[in-house]
Design an enzyme around this catalytic site. Structure first.
Site, PDB file in Angstrom:
ATOM      1  N   ASP A   1       0.928   1.176  -3.546  1.00 48.49           N
ATOM      2  CA  ASP A   1       1.695   1.732  -2.199  1.00 48.49           C
ATOM      3  C   ASP A   1       3.126   1.726  -2.531  1.00 48.49           C
ATOM      4  O   ASP A   1       3.636   1.311  -3.422  1.00 48.49           O
ATOM      5  CB  ASP A   1       1.301   0.453  -0.930  1.00 48.49           C
ATOM      6  CG  ASP A   1      -0.130   0.443  -0.530  1.00 48.49           C
ATOM      7  OD1 ASP A   1      -0.728   1.527  -1.281  1.00 48.49           O
ATOM      8  OD2 ASP A   1      -0.425  -0.677  -0.218  1.00 48.49           O
TER       9      ASP A   1
HETATM   10  N1  URA Z   1      -3.408  -3.284  -2.895  1.00 47.17           N
HETATM   11  C1  URA Z   1      -2.552  -3.007  -1.927  1.00 47.17           C
HETATM   12  O1  URA Z   1      -2.916  -3.424  -0.694  1.00 47.17           O
HETATM   13  N2  URA Z   1      -1.792  -2.290  -2.195  1.00 47.17           N
HETATM   14  C2  URA Z   1      -1.261  -1.805  -3.518  1.00 47.17           C
HETATM   15  O2  URA Z   1      -0.288  -1.283  -3.601  1.00 47.17           O
HETATM   16  C3  URA Z   1      -2.232  -2.029  -4.402  1.00 47.17           C
HETATM   17  C4  URA Z   1      -3.108  -2.844  -3.973  1.00 47.17           C
END
Ligand code: URA
Length: 241
Positions: free
Chosen positions: A106
């Site tokens: 993310d």
């Molecule tokens: N899980 C998440 O919620 N975000 C990420 O960036 C990676 C795994």
């Protein structure tokens, strides 16, 4: 590596277009075994032939694998009209055509991301069938207890009914905040955040520190990257236990 057209090999390894590679060849800037070659379609084997391109540091590799310590605020995409992507922050000397992130983090997640031009490799990392565990450290709103750990380790069901595969979890202190270290082998959308959300908790910070047995190089500051060695590449597909 086998025989490949000279213009294709130059485009790939010098990060230039096929058209520019052909121009370099036409301009007599390319030698193969110390002989100037003027034919773009000449077949060469980069493992056997000594290829030199004037003005370029030609090192023949079929694929490139880059370890990036992803900073917050960049997106795991190849291009975006507005937002900075993980490809935008790769330095020119490592940039090649067709680079993409093997998986996604993310925008606000930091840590280990592999950037490559090898589609088969990326598929192997991402597919749950290959059981490559990714390890995350989280800062949470509340400490987890044995009951939370059991639910996550049994395979938690997310708010929308999606079932997760069993995770491996232990409590962790994240910069003085309560947290958890969690290993999962899938990559559902916002998975870690949603897993803790299903427990009534909230992920405040998230960083990935390991893929398979490959650990994030702690000497890389956020935003820095380097090429992986062949040994490190193998660690991606090596179980820890
Ligand atoms: N899980 C998440 O919620 N975000 C990420 O960036 C990676 C795994």
């Amino acid at each position: 590596m086998g025989l490949k057209r000279l213009d294709k090999l130059i485009a790939l390894n010098c990060n230039v277009s096929r058209k520019d590679a052909r121009k370099l060849i036409k301009d007599a800037a390319v030698t193969v075994n110390s002989r100037v070659v003027l034919r773009a379609e000449e077949l060469v084997d980069a493992d056997v032939d000594d290829i030199d391109v004037k003005g370029y540091n030609f090192t023949a590799k079929e694929h490139i694998y880059i370890m990036l310590n992803k900073p917050q605020g960049v997106i795991s995409a190849t291009a975006d009209p507005k937002k900075k992507t993980v490809i935008d922050i790769i330095p020119d000397e490592l940039k090649r055509r067709s680079l993409f992130p093997a998986g996604r983090l993310d925008r606000d997640t930091t840590g280990l991301l592999i950037i490559t031009d090898d589609g088969a490799f990326a598929h192997r990392i991402m597919s749950p069938a290959h059981h490559v565990y990714k390890t995350y450290q989280t800062a949470l709103s509340y400490s987890i207890d044995e009951n939370d750990i059991k639910k996550l380790e049994d395979g938690i069901t997310l708010g929308d009914g999606t079932e997760c595969l069993p995770a491996k979890v232990k409590p962790f202190v994240f910069n003085g905040l309560p947290g958890a270290e969690i290993k999962i082998r899938e990559g559902k959308y916002h998975q870690v955040k949603r897993m803790f959300h299903a427990l009534g908790n909230n992920v405040e910070q998230l960083r990935r520190i390991q893929i398979g047995s490959l650990k994030l190089d702690t000497s890389l500051a956020e935003g820095e990257c380097r090429e992986l060695t062949a040994e490190e590449l193998e660690l991606v597909f090596t179980d820890e236990d």
